[in-house]
Design a protein around this motif. Structure first.
Motif, PDB file in Angstrom:
ATOM      1  N   LYS A   1       0.857  -1.198   0.000  1.00 44.76           N
ATOM      2  CA  LYS A   1       0.000   0.000   0.000  1.00 44.76           C
ATOM      3  C   LYS A   1       0.891   1.246   0.000  1.00 44.76           C
ATOM      4  O   LYS A   1       0.646   2.211  -0.726  1.00 44.76           O
ATOM      5  CB  LYS A   1      -0.935  -0.006   1.215  1.00 44.76           C
ATOM      6  CG  LYS A   1      -1.993  -1.107   1.134  1.00 44.76           C
ATOM      7  CD  LYS A   1      -2.899  -1.142   2.352  1.00 44.76           C
ATOM      8  CE  LYS A   1      -3.859  -2.313   2.280  1.00 44.76           C
ATOM      9  NZ  LYS A   1      -4.704  -2.468   3.476  1.00 44.76           N
TER      10      LYS A   1
ATOM     11  N   GLY B   1      -2.137 -12.920   7.791  1.00 45.97           N
ATOM     12  CA  GLY B   1      -1.095 -12.752   8.798  1.00 45.97           C
ATOM     13  C   GLY B   1      -1.676 -12.371  10.150  1.00 45.97           C
ATOM     14  O   GLY B   1      -1.330 -12.959  11.184  1.00 45.97           O
TER      15      GLY B   1
ATOM     16  N   SER C   1     -11.204 -19.022   2.667  1.00 47.47           N
ATOM     17  CA  SER C   1     -11.467 -19.895   1.518  1.00 47.47           C
ATOM     18  C   SER C   1     -11.290 -21.343   1.966  1.00 47.47           C
ATOM     19  O   SER C   1     -10.564 -21.625   2.933  1.00 47.47           O
ATOM     20  CB  SER C   1     -10.483 -19.596   0.382  1.00 47.47           C
ATOM     21  OG  SER C   1     -10.619 -18.261  -0.038  1.00 47.47           O
TER      22      SER C   1
ATOM     23  N   ASN D   1      -8.183 -23.328   3.261  1.00 46.91           N
ATOM     24  CA  ASN D   1      -7.563 -22.966   4.545  1.00 46.91           C
ATOM     25  C   ASN D   1      -8.325 -23.468   5.770  1.00 46.91           C
ATOM     26  O   ASN D   1      -7.887 -23.265   6.900  1.00 46.91           O
ATOM     27  CB  ASN D   1      -7.414 -21.442   4.631  1.00 46.91           C
ATOM     28  CG  ASN D   1      -6.414 -20.933   3.611  1.00 46.91           C
ATOM     29  OD1 ASN D   1      -5.418 -21.606   3.339  1.00 46.91           O
ATOM     30  ND2 ASN D   1      -6.677 -19.777   3.036  1.00 46.91           N
TER      31      ASN D   1
ATOM     32  N   TYR E   1     -16.375 -17.745   2.968  1.00 46.98           N
ATOM     33  CA  TYR E   1     -17.045 -16.480   2.640  1.00 46.98           C
ATOM     34  C   TYR E   1     -17.444 -16.367   1.184  1.00 46.98           C
ATOM     35  O   TYR E   1     -18.213 -15.494   0.807  1.00 46.98           O
ATOM     36  CB  TYR E   1     -16.170 -15.284   3.071  1.00 46.98           C
ATOM     37  CG  TYR E   1     -14.852 -15.148   2.329  1.00 46.98           C
ATOM     38  CD1 TYR E   1     -14.743 -14.405   1.159  1.00 46.98           C
ATOM     39  CD2 TYR E   1     -13.702 -15.769   2.826  1.00 46.98           C
ATOM     40  CE1 TYR E   1     -13.530 -14.279   0.491  1.00 46.98           C
ATOM     41  CE2 TYR E   1     -12.490 -15.648   2.170  1.00 46.98           C
ATOM     42  CZ  TYR E   1     -12.405 -14.913   1.002  1.00 46.98           C
ATOM     43  OH  TYR E   1     -11.199 -14.794   0.343  1.00 46.98           O
TER      44      TYR E   1
ATOM     45  N   TRP F   1      -8.528   0.679  14.430  1.00 48.53           N
ATOM     46  CA  TRP F   1      -7.312   0.604  15.246  1.00 48.53           C
ATOM     47  C   TRP F   1      -6.089   0.609  14.366  1.00 48.53           C
ATOM     48  O   TRP F   1      -6.072   0.000  13.300  1.00 48.53           O
ATOM     49  CB  TRP F   1      -7.331  -0.677  16.105  1.00 48.53           C
ATOM     50  CG  TRP F   1      -6.117  -0.806  16.987  1.00 48.53           C
ATOM     51  CD1 TRP F   1      -5.170  -1.771  16.922  1.00 48.53           C
ATOM     52  CD2 TRP F   1      -5.720   0.055  18.064  1.00 48.53           C
ATOM     53  NE1 TRP F   1      -4.198  -1.566  17.879  1.00 48.53           N
ATOM     54  CE2 TRP F   1      -4.518  -0.447  18.596  1.00 48.53           C
ATOM     55  CE3 TRP F   1      -6.272   1.223  18.622  1.00 48.53           C
ATOM     56  CZ2 TRP F   1      -3.855   0.172  19.665  1.00 48.53           C
ATOM     57  CZ3 TRP F   1      -5.606   1.826  19.678  1.00 48.53           C
ATOM     58  CH2 TRP F   1      -4.414   1.299  20.188  1.00 48.53           C
TER      59      TRP F   1
ATOM     60  N   LEU G   1      -1.996  -0.119  14.791  1.00 48.40           N
ATOM     61  CA  LEU G   1      -1.030  -0.759  15.686  1.00 48.40           C
ATOM     62  C   LEU G   1      -0.084   0.238  16.361  1.00 48.40           C
ATOM     63  O   LEU G   1       0.447   1.138  15.703  1.00 48.40           O
ATOM     64  CB  LEU G   1      -0.210  -1.754  14.852  1.00 48.40           C
ATOM     65  CG  LEU G   1       1.183  -2.103  15.347  1.00 48.40           C
ATOM     66  CD1 LEU G   1       1.115  -2.985  16.569  1.00 48.40           C
ATOM     67  CD2 LEU G   1       1.960  -2.787  14.253  1.00 48.40           C
TER      68      LEU G   1
ATOM     69  N   HIS H   1      -4.161 -13.486  -0.963  1.00 48.83           N
ATOM     70  CA  HIS H   1      -4.455 -14.844  -0.475  1.00 48.83           C
ATOM     71  C   HIS H   1      -3.270 -15.528   0.174  1.00 48.83           C
ATOM     72  O   HIS H   1      -3.189 -16.760   0.187  1.00 48.83           O
ATOM     73  CB  HIS H   1      -5.051 -15.703  -1.600  1.00 48.83           C
ATOM     74  CG  HIS H   1      -6.415 -15.218  -1.977  1.00 48.83           C
ATOM     75  ND1 HIS H   1      -7.525 -15.431  -1.171  1.00 48.83           N
ATOM     76  CD2 HIS H   1      -6.829 -14.476  -3.017  1.00 48.83           C
ATOM     77  CE1 HIS H   1      -8.570 -14.839  -1.721  1.00 48.83           C
ATOM     78  NE2 HIS H   1      -8.182 -14.250  -2.842  1.00 48.83           N
ATOM     79  N   ALA H   2      -2.358 -14.728   0.722  1.00 48.35           N
ATOM     80  CA  ALA H   2      -1.269 -15.349   1.483  1.00 48.35           C
ATOM     81  C   ALA H   2      -1.886 -16.110   2.653  1.00 48.35           C
ATOM     82  O   ALA H   2      -2.864 -15.668   3.251  1.00 48.35           O
ATOM     83  CB  ALA H   2      -0.320 -14.279   1.996  1.00 48.35           C
TER      84      ALA H   2
HETATM   85  N1  LIG Z   1      -4.473  -0.906  11.224  1.00 45.09           N
HETATM   86  C1  LIG Z   1      -3.380  -1.628  11.458  1.00 45.09           C
HETATM   87  O1  LIG Z   1      -2.615  -1.327  12.367  1.00 45.09           O
HETATM   88  C2  LIG Z   1      -3.113  -2.827  10.590  1.00 45.09           C
HETATM   89  C3  LIG Z   1      -2.119  -3.735  10.971  1.00 45.09           C
HETATM   90  C4  LIG Z   1      -1.938  -4.892  10.200  1.00 45.09           C
HETATM   91  C5  LIG Z   1      -2.726  -5.088   9.061  1.00 45.09           C
HETATM   92  N2  LIG Z   1      -3.639  -4.147   8.712  1.00 45.09           N
HETATM   93  C6  LIG Z   1      -4.507  -4.356   7.541  1.00 45.09           C
HETATM   94  O2  LIG Z   1      -5.330  -5.488   7.833  1.00 45.09           O
HETATM   95  C7  LIG Z   1      -5.574  -6.228   6.651  1.00 45.09           C
HETATM   96  C8  LIG Z   1      -5.161  -7.676   6.881  1.00 45.09           C
HETATM   97  O3  LIG Z   1      -3.766  -7.749   7.099  1.00 45.09           O
HETATM   98  P1  LIG Z   1      -3.010  -9.137   6.985  1.00 45.09           P
HETATM   99  O4  LIG Z   1      -1.579  -8.903   7.254  1.00 45.09           O
HETATM  100  O5  LIG Z   1      -3.727 -10.162   7.779  1.00 45.09           O
HETATM  101  O6  LIG Z   1      -3.231  -9.435   5.431  1.00 45.09           O
HETATM  102  P2  LIG Z   1      -2.910 -10.716   4.569  1.00 45.09           P
HETATM  103  O7  LIG Z   1      -2.029 -11.641   5.323  1.00 45.09           O
HETATM  104  O8  LIG Z   1      -2.442 -10.260   3.248  1.00 45.09           O
HETATM  105  O9  LIG Z   1      -4.350 -11.384   4.385  1.00 45.09           O
HETATM  106  C9  LIG Z   1      -4.498 -12.354   3.420  1.00 45.09           C
HETATM  107  C10 LIG Z   1      -5.714 -13.173   3.781  1.00 45.09           C
HETATM  108  O10 LIG Z   1      -6.896 -12.421   3.610  1.00 45.09           O
HETATM  109  C11 LIG Z   1      -7.939 -13.356   3.384  1.00 45.09           C
HETATM  110  N3  LIG Z   1      -9.056 -12.690   2.740  1.00 45.09           N
HETATM  111  C12 LIG Z   1      -9.023 -11.876   1.653  1.00 45.09           C
HETATM  112  N4  LIG Z   1     -10.285 -11.416   1.407  1.00 45.09           N
HETATM  113  C13 LIG Z   1     -11.098 -11.963   2.349  1.00 45.09           C
HETATM  114  C14 LIG Z   1     -12.485 -11.867   2.632  1.00 45.09           C
HETATM  115  N5  LIG Z   1     -13.313 -11.115   1.889  1.00 45.09           N
HETATM  116  N6  LIG Z   1     -12.976 -12.548   3.694  1.00 45.09           N
HETATM  117  C15 LIG Z   1     -12.167 -13.314   4.460  1.00 45.09           C
HETATM  118  N7  LIG Z   1     -10.841 -13.445   4.243  1.00 45.09           N
HETATM  119  C16 LIG Z   1     -10.320 -12.769   3.200  1.00 45.09           C
HETATM  120  C17 LIG Z   1      -7.325 -14.417   2.524  1.00 45.09           C
HETATM  121  O11 LIG Z   1      -7.953 -15.614   2.887  1.00 45.09           O
HETATM  122  P3  LIG Z   1      -8.330 -16.768   1.840  1.00 45.09           P
HETATM  123  O12 LIG Z   1      -7.079 -17.022   1.018  1.00 45.09           O
HETATM  124  O13 LIG Z   1      -8.717 -17.881   2.745  1.00 45.09           O
HETATM  125  O14 LIG Z   1      -9.449 -16.249   0.996  1.00 45.09           O
HETATM  126  C18 LIG Z   1      -5.839 -14.401   2.929  1.00 45.09           C
HETATM  127  O15 LIG Z   1      -5.502 -15.492   3.727  1.00 45.09           O
HETATM  128  C19 LIG Z   1      -4.813  -5.503   5.537  1.00 45.09           C
HETATM  129  O16 LIG Z   1      -5.703  -4.619   4.906  1.00 45.09           O
HETATM  130  C20 LIG Z   1      -3.759  -4.722   6.288  1.00 45.09           C
HETATM  131  O17 LIG Z   1      -3.303  -3.587   5.585  1.00 45.09           O
HETATM  132  C21 LIG Z   1      -3.858  -3.031   9.450  1.00 45.09           C
END
Ligand SMILES: NC(=O)c1ccc[n+]([C@@H]2O[C@H](COP(=O)([O-])OP(=O)(O)OC[C@H]3O[C@@H](n4cnc5c(N)ncnc54)[C@H](OP(=O)(O)O)[C@@H]3O)[C@@H](O)[C@H]2O)c1
Length: 311
Positions: A45, A159, A180, A183, A198, A254, A256, A301-302
């Motif tokens: 991003k 993550g 999905s 997983n 979902y 929130w 971090l 989809h990590a």
């Molecule tokens: N505000 C903060 O401080 C903060 C901190 C960390 C992260 N974030 C944000 O939080 C989000 C998640 O971060 P992350 O590190 O966990 O990302 P990530 O590891 O890239 O998440 C990937 C996962 O998202 C799942 N996914 C995608 N679309 C989905 C949906 N509609 N419903 C359910 N699962 C879905 C996928 O699951 P499947 O493959 O099973 O579909 C995949 O396993 C990102 O937008 C990130 O920028 C914000």
């Protein structure tokens, strides 16, 4: 030192390997020789310029905000860490953009550091700070999850989601999550009580009267719809609008806050086997490696964390 930088905002071809000067330490910082870092969605991003207003960086920008390594230098005012300590951290995001972790050496403020337990590898340790601390702060501090609560973690295979499920289970909650199909088995093996595909099922059709929702996918209305009247929702992926905020339910977003003490607690949970680190894939700290990792993260989809092995 070797680093991967961007010289302007744009696609993955902008990630370039360069030689940079070593960071100059402030008195409350240590210099960490970086053994491993990880990729988070904030990285791509930021690469695309989405954080421009929040962080008016100067180029070249070093992205990356997870570090696991060994301290090689300490500032004059550092009291709790010494040269040779193995540590991990989510470093601060510095205003000039030069201090990210896609680099062989990273400067980190002392209060953001935790000692890396010997039982945790550098690669696993690098997967924890940003995603793990976000999950910890939302589940423990913001949603105040307690034994017996019904909790939904949206995006369980990501993550953050993987840490959140395990922390909520550790606290004694009943945990539902979305992912999905490929997983589901993994999420159940890590403790999820109910996993919803979902793509096929709307959570509102199968869940109701929940105490807490952790939204990592920006589906705030869906989450609000399954909460009990005084339920709590925290999103890390969107911003609640006025209507959502006016609900009888507790709704907030929130961001971090890096925190060495909480990272230490998380490290203990990992050593005790209460929380497992899931790594999707490992890459080298090269142009090609970091570009591939960004691509994988951006595709959405990590399964767990994308880790960059530096040393
Ligand atoms: N505000 C903060 O401080 C903060 C901190 C960390 C992260 N974030 C944000 O939080 C989000 C998640 O971060 P992350 O590190 O966990 O990302 P990530 O590891 O890239 O998440 C990937 C996962 O998202 C799942 N996914 C995608 N679309 C989905 C949906 N509609 N419903 C359910 N699962 C879905 C996928 O699951 P499947 O493959 O099973 O579909 C995949 O396993 C990102 O937008 C990130 O920028 C914000």
């Amino acid at each position: 030192m070797k680093a991967i930088v961007i010289k302007e905002y744009g696609d993955i071809s902008n990630l370039q390997e360069v030689e940079l000067e070593m960071p100059v330490l402030a008195e409350d910082e240590v210099l960490v020789e970086n053994y491993a870092t990880s990729i988070n969605p904030i990285d791509w991003k930021a690469r695309l310029g989405y954080l421009k207003e929040m962080y008016p960086w100067k180029f070249p920008v070093v992205l990356g905000w997870d570090v696991a390594g060994v301290i090689v230098q300490v500032g004059n005012k550092v009291t709790n860490f010494k040269i040779g300590d193995k540590v991990f951290a989510r470093p601060d995001i510095y205003a000039d953009g030069s201090r990210g972790s896609y680099a062989e050496y990273v400067a980190v403020k002392e209060d953001k550091l935790a000692l890396k337990p010997d039982e945790i590898s550098f690669e696993d340790a690098a997967a924890v700070p940003l995603a793990g601390l976000t999950a910890f702060q939302v589940i423990v501090d913001r949603l105040r999850v307690k034994a017996g609560d019904k909790v939904l973690v949206q995006g369980g295979a990501g993550g953050v989601g993987l840490f959140a499920i395990q922390i909520a289970k550790h606290l004694g909650a009943y945990v539902a999550t979305t992912a999905s199909k490929q997983n589901h088995e993994l999420l159940k093996s890590l403790g999820a009580d109910e996993v919803i595909d979902y793509h096929e099922t709307k959570i509102g059709d199968v869940l109701n009267n929940y105490d807490a929702v952790f939204d990592t996918v920006n589906a705030i209305d869906d989450g609000l719809a399954i909460l009990q009247e005084k339920g709590r929702l925290v999103t890390i992926a969107g911003k609640p609008n006025e209507e959502q905020k006016a609900s009888s339910k507790e709704v907030s977003d929130w961001w971090l806050q890096p925190n060495g003490k909480q990272l230490k607690e998380l490290g203990n949970l990992i050593v005790e086997g209460k929380v497992k680190v899931v790594i999707d894939s490992l890459y080298p700290l090269t142009e090609k490696g970091v570009r591939e990792a960004h691509q994988r993260s951006q595709e959405g989809h990590a399964r767990g964390k994308l880790v960059i092995k530096v040393k």
